[in-house]
Design a protein around this motif. Structure first.
Motif, PDB file in Angstrom:
ATOM      1  N   GLN A 173       0.816  -1.206   0.000  1.00 57.44           N
ATOM      2  CA  GLN A 173       0.000   0.000   0.000  1.00 57.44           C
ATOM      3  C   GLN A 173       0.851   1.257   0.000  1.00 57.44           C
ATOM      4  N   THR A 174       0.461   2.218  -0.859  1.00 56.21           N
ATOM      5  CA  THR A 174       1.169   3.493  -0.942  1.00 56.21           C
ATOM      6  C   THR A 174       0.275   4.670  -0.562  1.00 56.21           C
ATOM      7  N   TYR A 175      -1.034   4.454  -0.513  1.00 56.53           N
ATOM      8  CA  TYR A 175      -1.951   5.545  -0.166  1.00 56.53           C
ATOM      9  C   TYR A 175      -3.263   4.967   0.340  1.00 56.53           C
ATOM     10  N   ALA A 176      -3.837   5.622   1.351  1.00 57.22           N
ATOM     11  CA  ALA A 176      -5.171   5.298   1.843  1.00 57.22           C
ATOM     12  C   ALA A 176      -5.875   6.604   2.185  1.00 57.22           C
ATOM     13  N   SER A 177      -7.087   6.777   1.716  1.00 57.12           N
ATOM     14  CA  SER A 177      -7.812   8.019   1.979  1.00 57.12           C
ATOM     15  C   SER A 177      -8.132   8.144   3.468  1.00 57.12           C
ATOM     16  N   SER A 178      -8.427   9.355   3.890  1.00 55.40           N
ATOM     17  CA  SER A 178      -8.689   9.621   5.309  1.00 55.40           C
ATOM     18  C   SER A 178      -9.956   8.922   5.803  1.00 55.40           C
ATOM     19  N   GLU A 182     -11.180   7.437   9.572  1.00 57.64           N
ATOM     20  CA  GLU A 182     -12.425   7.950  10.132  1.00 57.64           C
ATOM     21  C   GLU A 182     -13.349   6.803  10.538  1.00 57.64           C
ATOM     22  N   TYR A 183     -13.398   5.758   9.693  1.00 53.30           N
ATOM     23  CA  TYR A 183     -14.296   4.647   9.981  1.00 53.30           C
ATOM     24  C   TYR A 183     -13.669   3.619  10.927  1.00 53.30           C
ATOM     25  N   THR A 184     -12.443   3.188  10.629  1.00 52.30           N
ATOM     26  CA  THR A 184     -11.845   2.081  11.389  1.00 52.30           C
ATOM     27  C   THR A 184     -11.050   2.547  12.600  1.00 52.30           C
ATOM     28  N   GLY A 185     -10.623   3.811  12.582  1.00 52.98           N
ATOM     29  CA  GLY A 185      -9.747   4.289  13.640  1.00 52.98           C
ATOM     30  C   GLY A 185      -8.311   3.856  13.447  1.00 52.98           C
ATOM     31  N   VAL A 186      -8.031   3.220  12.307  1.00 49.99           N
ATOM     32  CA  VAL A 186      -6.699   2.692  12.026  1.00 49.99           C
ATOM     33  C   VAL A 186      -6.222   3.235  10.679  1.00 49.99           C
ATOM     34  N   GLU A 192      -0.621  -6.367   9.467  1.00 51.73           N
ATOM     35  CA  GLU A 192      -1.075  -6.299  10.851  1.00 51.73           C
ATOM     36  C   GLU A 192      -2.298  -5.398  11.000  1.00 51.73           C
ATOM     37  N   THR A 193      -2.270  -4.230  10.374  1.00 58.29           N
ATOM     38  CA  THR A 193      -3.430  -3.335  10.464  1.00 58.29           C
ATOM     39  C   THR A 193      -4.615  -3.899   9.697  1.00 58.29           C
ATOM     40  N   TRP A 194      -4.342  -4.631   8.626  1.00 52.85           N
ATOM     41  CA  TRP A 194      -5.416  -5.268   7.854  1.00 52.85           C
ATOM     42  C   TRP A 194      -6.138  -6.314   8.709  1.00 52.85           C
ATOM     43  N   ARG A 195      -5.360  -7.094   9.435  1.00 52.51           N
ATOM     44  CA  ARG A 195      -5.954  -8.093  10.324  1.00 52.51           C
ATOM     45  C   ARG A 195      -6.803  -7.433  11.408  1.00 52.51           C
ATOM     46  N   GLU A 196      -6.378  -6.264  11.834  1.00 51.20           N
ATOM     47  CA  GLU A 196      -7.104  -5.546  12.876  1.00 51.20           C
ATOM     48  C   GLU A 196      -8.465  -5.067  12.387  1.00 51.20           C
ATOM     49  N   MET A 197      -8.577  -4.811  11.089  1.00 50.40           N
ATOM     50  CA  MET A 197      -9.816  -4.249  10.542  1.00 50.40           C
ATOM     51  C   MET A 197     -10.795  -5.304  10.025  1.00 50.40           C
ATOM     52  N   ASP A 230     -15.812   1.807  16.618  1.00 49.38           N
ATOM     53  CA  ASP A 230     -16.673   1.465  17.761  1.00 49.38           C
ATOM     54  C   ASP A 230     -16.798  -0.045  17.965  1.00 49.38           C
ATOM     55  N   GLY A 231     -16.129  -0.823  17.110  1.00 47.32           N
ATOM     56  CA  GLY A 231     -16.169  -2.279  17.253  1.00 47.32           C
ATOM     57  C   GLY A 231     -17.272  -2.956  16.468  1.00 47.32           C
ATOM     58  N   GLU A 232     -18.050  -2.180  15.704  1.00 52.97           N
ATOM     59  CA  GLU A 232     -19.131  -2.749  14.895  1.00 52.97           C
ATOM     60  C   GLU A 232     -18.576  -3.172  13.531  1.00 52.97           C
ATOM     61  N   TYR A 233     -19.029  -4.350  13.056  1.00 54.43           N
ATOM     62  CA  TYR A 233     -18.644  -4.813  11.717  1.00 54.43           C
ATOM     63  C   TYR A 233     -19.733  -4.441  10.712  1.00 54.43           C
TER      64      TYR A 233
END
Length: 271
Positions: A173-178, A182-186, A192-197, A230-233
């Motif tokens: 990954q080279t870019y991710a929009s804001s 805003e949604y995931t908090g990550v 590692e961050t992908w697994r978190e989301m 908020d932990g909601e999927y």
């Protein structure tokens, strides 16, 4: 004595031949070269490539101070550079210089790579400057166009409600929009961050789909549950396509779109 005369004549002819070869090499070099003599930087010699870069004829430039012959180049910082090289004997390199020139009567903004070297006599005295130049206008303008295109894309991506991302040809990954943070908090950046989301039950499926796309070059599609801050999927539809330069993939551009309402409705109908 006669043999010695013949030898000297032969040596002189050899030197003359070598000098002519060097002159021909200088004049035909694919890069611009000139010799500026004295503290006034009089153009003693300039090859065709340098004259082409200047946009001037030999008659306009030779045997004249360079900034007198080419006043359009003055006041852009080069006088100070030449003075420094002439005074210190230290070479000076400019990897990318923007220069406003009047070339063949037409004002142009050009980009050049310069090398300035002191011209030394046999006794070590500095008597002028050797300038070597390559025009890189096309390369710089192409880079600027790419940078402007990237800027427009990112400005657009930041206005969309989708989770937009860009990855290189290897999937990094080279870019991710804001919107992602805003949604995931990550801030998505690696596995590692992908697994978190991603919902644990969807992780293997979406990873397999992504690896398939990277291997085959086919568009990436998936449906996945992403966790909010908020932990909601919520269900998202992921789509990405490769960007080609010729036959080579140079990057991937994709977006995740919220389809939770539609997905929930469809699941209710299936019950």
């Amino acid at each position: 004595l006669l043999a010695r005369v013949h030898s000297q004549i032969k040596l002189a002819n050899t030197r003359k031949h070598i000098q002519q070869q060097l002159k021909n090499t200088f004049l035909q070099a694919p890069t611009g070269i000139c010799v500026l003599r004295g503290s006034q930087y009089i153009v003693e010699v300039a090859n065709e490539k340098m004259l082409d870069i200047w946009g001037k004829s030999a008659e306009q430039m030779l045997n004249r101070p360079v900034f007198e012959a080419m006043p359009d180049a003055s006041g852009q910082g080069f006088e100070q550079i030449l003075d420094t090289v002439y005074a210190t004997g230290k070479s000076f390199i400019i990897h990318e210089a923007a220069l406003e020139l009047l070339r063949r009567g037409i004002p142009e903004k050009v980009y050049l790579k310069f090398v300035f070297e002191p011209f030394r006599e046999e006794d070590g005295r500095i008597s002028g400057i050797i300038a070597v130049a390559d025009e890189i206008t096309d390369l710089v303008k192409a880079r600027q166009e790419i940078e402007e295109s990237e800027k427009r894309f990112r400005n657009l991506a930041e206005t969309l409600p989708h989770l937009v991302w860009v990855a290189d040809a290897n999937g990094e990954q080279t870019y991710a929009s804001s919107r992602w943070k805003e949604y995931t908090g990550v801030e998505p950046s690696d596995e590692e961050t992908w697994r978190e989301m991603v919902h644990p039950a969807d992780l293997e499926k979406v990873n397999a789909a992504w690896q398939h796309s990277l291997t085959t070059g086919t568009p990436y599609k998936c449906e996945v549950r992403l966790k909010s801050r908020d932990g909601e999927y919520r269900w998202y539809s992921g789509n990405s396509k490769p960007v080609f330069e010729g036959d080579t993939i140079v990057k991937w551009v994709g977006a995740f779109t919220d389809i939770h309402t539609e997905k929930s409705f469809a699941q209710e109908l299936e019950k």
